[in-house]
Design an enzyme around this catalytic site. Structure first.
Site: not given
Length: 337
Positions: A161, A261, A291
């Site tokens: 991320s 995502d 995600h």
């Protein structure tokens, strides 16, 4: 569009349905809510050492955690391990969950180096990244090897991320500074990375809400991370904005994205750009998942997480992924881009 229509498993659907954006809460309060997930000693061997940051990077002590693989205590005192530099996610503002670094350390038989870099909004761009850069260079030049057990002739970088953003930006920063350590990065692995601040990509528009990470949530994170809009034009802030020439000679890279995502489009676009720069790169989209699927404790036992981890551990261990990709059971679960 609802999570149920994408064939997400029960746990992923529950996460999507229970997660509410916290756009009106101070970041420090969000961190407090995650503290129960921060027990780095749980079920794993780890050591922590404080590292002195330069004045321009915060002039403070930063905790650096070292995760060790199973069997470490049975090895000779002078045994040395290859190193993985791991950069956690959390929207630039929250500490990372320790499940993923534990597993990576174990399955690669490596020491995983985990910096507790400064979080936004107290440490806005580029301070957190510069702290990681300083630590990385001191590890590579031998100035920071507190337990004398690291092999530093080559190193892999892993991030997820927002940590994926740092993991892609760090090599670019090394290259911009003509650092010899750029060539010592053997591999880069990123899970669902943030590579840009364009909120009108296909995945942002398709999964803008109801799928755990939202468009408004990402805008909120970006507004806390950068000081002004001009910073978002810098390639160490938005790696996708790097030119083909700037990406040449980038280390071998694996990009793993999640189908539902908001970040999937930009991660895949970065992988394509690496390919256009003749970089050895693979881009794998894991279908029917959200995600955070490899880092969240709740999704640890999901098929998506297990396949994603098998693929990424093979990559770090120099094992071909062809058998996993070609298995009939996985043809509806992943897409090679």
């Amino acid at each position: 569009m609802d999570p149920e229509s994408f064939g997400l498993d029960k746990t992923a659907i529950e996460i999507c349905n229970s997660y509410m954006p916290v756009l009106d809460i101070e970041p420090r309060l969000i961190r407090e809510g995650f503290k129960s997930l921060y027990d780095i000693q749980k079920k794993h061997i780890s050591k922590t050492k404080q590292y002195q940051l330069n004045k321009e990077n915060g002039d403070s002590l930063m905790d650096v955690h070292f995760f060790y693989p199973s069997g470490y205590e049975q090895n000779p005192v002078d045994h040395k391990y290859k190193a993985i530099f791991y950069i956690h996610g959390g929207g630039f503002m929250v500490d990372g969950i320790k499940k993923l670094p534990r597993e990576i350390s174990d399955r690669t038989n490596s020491i995983l180096i985990y910096p507790d870099y400064g979080l936004t909004p107290e440490f806005k761009y580029p301070l957190g990244l510069k702290q990681c850069y300083q630590l990385f260079t001191d590890i590579m030049n031998g100035n920071f090897n507190p337990f004398n057990d690291l092999i530093n002739d080559s190193i892999s970088i892993v991030g997820e991320s927002s940590g994926g953003n740092f993991a892609l930006s760090l090599p670019l920063m090394l290259k911009l500074n003509n650092s010899t350590f750029f060539k010592k990065i053997s591999k880069v692995l990123v899970y669902y990375p943030i590579t840009d601040c364009n909120f009108e990509t296909p995945s942002y528009n398709r999964f803008s809400e109801k799928f755990y990470l939202t468009k408004e949530g990402m805008k909120w994170c970006w507004n806390h991370y950068t000081n002004n809009d001009s910073e978002r034009d810098e390639i160490t802030c938005c790696p996708l904005k790097a030119t083909i020439d700037q990406l040449k000679d980038f280390p071998e890279t694996l990009v793993i994205t999640a189908e539902t995502d908001v970040l999937s489009s930009e991660g895949e676009q970065f992988g394509l750009k690496l390919s256009n720069a003749n970089v050895k790169v693979s881009v794998l989209r894991i279908l029917k998942t959200i995600h955070g699927f490899v880092s969240l404790d709740q999704t640890n036992d999901s098929i998506a997480c297990r396949v994603g981890m098998d693929l990424s551990m093979n990559f770090l261990n120099n094992i071909s992924n062809n058998s996993i990709i070609n298995e009939n059971n996985n043809k509806t679960l992943l897409k090679l881009l």
